[in-house]
Design a protein around this motif. Structure first.
Motif, mmCIF file in Angstrom:
data_model
loop_
_atom_site.group_PDB
_atom_site.id
_atom_site.type_symbol
_atom_site.label_atom_id
_atom_site.label_comp_id
_atom_site.label_asym_id
_atom_site.label_seq_id
_atom_site.Cartn_x
_atom_site.Cartn_y
_atom_site.Cartn_z
ATOM 1 N N THR A 94 10.045 0.554 -44.483
ATOM 2 C CA THR A 94 9.007 1.395 -43.912
ATOM 3 C C THR A 94 9.541 2.177 -42.807
ATOM 4 O OG1 THR A 94 7.454 -0.314 -44.628
ATOM 5 C CG2 THR A 94 6.681 1.273 -43.034
ATOM 6 N N PRO A 95 10.425 3.250 -43.209
ATOM 7 C CA PRO A 95 10.950 4.105 -42.063
ATOM 8 C C PRO A 95 10.034 5.225 -41.568
ATOM 9 C CG PRO A 95 11.651 4.751 -44.194
ATOM 10 C CD PRO A 95 10.404 3.767 -44.515
ATOM 11 N N ASP A 153 6.585 -0.344 -39.053
ATOM 12 C CA ASP A 153 8.036 0.060 -39.328
ATOM 13 C C ASP A 153 9.032 -1.092 -39.272
ATOM 14 O OD1 ASP A 153 10.755 1.267 -38.559
ATOM 15 O OD2 ASP A 153 9.718 3.377 -38.508
ATOM 16 N N ASP A 154 10.075 -1.293 -40.201
ATOM 17 C CA ASP A 154 10.817 -2.216 -40.286
ATOM 18 C C ASP A 154 12.194 -1.767 -39.505
ATOM 19 O OD1 ASP A 154 12.198 -0.608 -41.730
ATOM 20 O OD2 ASP A 154 11.611 -1.873 -43.734
ATOM 21 N N THR A 155 12.264 -1.008 -38.692
ATOM 22 C CA THR A 155 13.688 -0.644 -37.877
ATOM 23 C C THR A 155 13.130 -0.499 -36.452
ATOM 24 O OG1 THR A 155 14.645 0.613 -39.814
ATOM 25 C CG2 THR A 155 15.495 0.775 -37.631
ATOM 26 N N GLY A 192 0.975 19.313 -48.255
ATOM 27 C CA GLY A 192 2.281 18.816 -48.285
ATOM 28 C C GLY A 192 2.241 17.234 -48.542
ATOM 29 N N LEU A 193 3.354 16.746 -49.259
ATOM 30 C CA LEU A 193 3.476 15.533 -49.548
ATOM 31 C C LEU A 193 4.729 14.482 -49.276
ATOM 32 C CD1 LEU A 193 2.312 12.567 -50.780
ATOM 33 C CD2 LEU A 193 3.100 13.238 -52.851
ATOM 34 N N VAL A 194 4.757 13.823 -48.143
ATOM 35 C CA VAL A 194 6.245 13.272 -47.847
ATOM 36 C C VAL A 194 5.933 11.759 -48.129
ATOM 37 C CG1 VAL A 194 7.951 12.927 -46.046
ATOM 38 C CG2 VAL A 194 6.526 15.166 -46.108
ATOM 39 N N ALA A 195 6.807 11.021 -48.831
ATOM 40 C CA ALA A 195 6.779 9.531 -48.846
ATOM 41 C C ALA A 195 8.042 9.074 -48.113
ATOM 42 C CB ALA A 195 7.229 9.272 -50.434
ATOM 43 N N LEU A 196 7.750 7.957 -47.604
ATOM 44 C CA LEU A 196 8.553 7.271 -46.655
ATOM 45 C C LEU A 196 9.701 7.092 -47.218
ATOM 46 C CD1 LEU A 196 6.338 4.503 -44.675
ATOM 47 C CD2 LEU A 196 6.404 7.086 -44.428
ATOM 48 N N ASN A 197 10.072 6.695 -48.511
ATOM 49 C CA ASN A 197 11.031 6.689 -49.066
ATOM 50 C C ASN A 197 11.669 7.489 -50.016
ATOM 51 O OD1 ASN A 197 12.195 3.402 -48.582
ATOM 52 N ND2 ASN A 197 9.774 3.355 -49.007
ATOM 53 N N SER A 223 6.649 2.083 -49.361
ATOM 54 C CA SER A 223 7.315 0.710 -49.192
ATOM 55 C C SER A 223 7.169 -0.217 -50.259
ATOM 56 C CB SER A 223 7.369 0.234 -47.819
ATOM 57 O OG SER A 223 6.166 -0.105 -47.806
ATOM 58 N N GLY A 224 8.190 -1.257 -50.339
ATOM 59 C CA GLY A 224 8.029 -2.435 -51.124
ATOM 60 C C GLY A 224 6.521 -3.220 -51.121
#
Length: 275
Positions: A108-109, A143-145, A75-80, A46-47
């Motif tokens: 930041t989901p 998390d921003d949501t 495994g690699l997963v990025a939030l965005n 995230s920013g």
């Protein structure tokens, strides 16, 4: 004649040892293919990670990845950026390169990423039910949501699907993950982050806290995972098909044939020597 028989016996011993080694190697490959530890890294891109924090994180992950056991799948997963590296053995360089190329932007989901990743791992579990899954959640914020309790609920959903969660709060911003995670660490810089990652590696190697359902445990004692019964849509049980032999002759059959041939040869030689 005795020297010939000795040579034949020695050759049989060598062939037997080689066949046993080959059999053990195939068994180990099968074990690694059907089980083992899978680490899924959820990386906060995230920013708010922009600047020194992202560089510190990259340094820590770059130092940690080479120490991960080679038999682990990563495994690699990025939030965005989404899923960047799929789960494989021997892909640590690929994961390190993907981390090095990450850019910080967006929100930041975390809750949605946890849910998507949980579903991906559930799909994987349907094919490989004996793997151990560890989801490493690395974040520097909330998390921003969704509120923190929703993130914790979704981590709880992952736990209900036999997915352990290791939370790492960077610069003191992830403490809300503590009560939902299997393990949690705080990190304020690259050194503390590396120390936390190394603890993850040590602790996930300890399977003393892994809970296996009794019926699954009994299946593991008697049959391979490729013949585990799968639930049908109507609730009945449908047994999975046995794997094909792919045209290979089992090494035990080869050795039995060789032993019979050797016995026949020795008997024939003995009969001739008595005449």
């Amino acid at each position: 004649m005795k020297s010939i028989l000795s040579l034949l016996f020695f050759a049989a011993v060598l062939l037997s040892a080689a066949a046993q080694d080959d059999g053990m190697r195939l068994l180990e490959e099968e074990r690694l293919d059907q089980s083992g530890t899978v680490i899924t890294i959820l990386f906060d891109d995230s920013g708010s990670m922009y600047g020194p924090k992202l560089q510190q994180a990259k340094e820590a992950f770059r130092a940690w990845l080479p120490t991960v056991p080679d038999e682990y799948r990563i495994g690699l997963v990025a939030l965005n950026a989404g899923q960047l590296v799929e789960w494989r053995r021997g892909n640590k360089d690929e994961v390190a390169a993907a981390v090095a190329n990450l850019q910080a932007s967006g929100g930041t989901p975390l809750a949605e990423t946890v849910s998507r990743t949980t579903q991906l791992l559930r799909d994987r579990q349907a094919e490989l039910p004996f793997e151990r899954h560890v989801m490493l959640v690395f974040t520097d914020g909330q998390d921003d949501t969704y509120p923190p309790e929703e993130v914790r609920r979704r981590i709880g959903d992952a736990a209900a699907n036999r997915i352990e969660t290791v939370g790492i709060g960077f610069h003191g911003e992830g403490d809300y993950l503590r009560e939902a995670s299997t393990r949690y660490f705080d990190a304020a810089d690259s050194g503390e982050l590396l120390a936390g990652l190394q603890k993850v590696d040590v602790e996930i190697g300890d399977t003393s806290d892994v809970r296996i359902e009794p019926e699954i445990g009994e299946l593991m004692k008697t049959i391979g995972p490729e013949v585990v019964a799968a639930p049908a849509e109507n609730g009945d049980t449908v047994a999975a098909a046995e794997p094909e032999s792919e045209g290979r002759i089992p090494w035990m059959v080869i050795m039995a044939f060789f032993g019979i041939a050797l016995y026949a040869l020795v008997s024939r030689v003995n009969k001739k020597s008595k005449r």
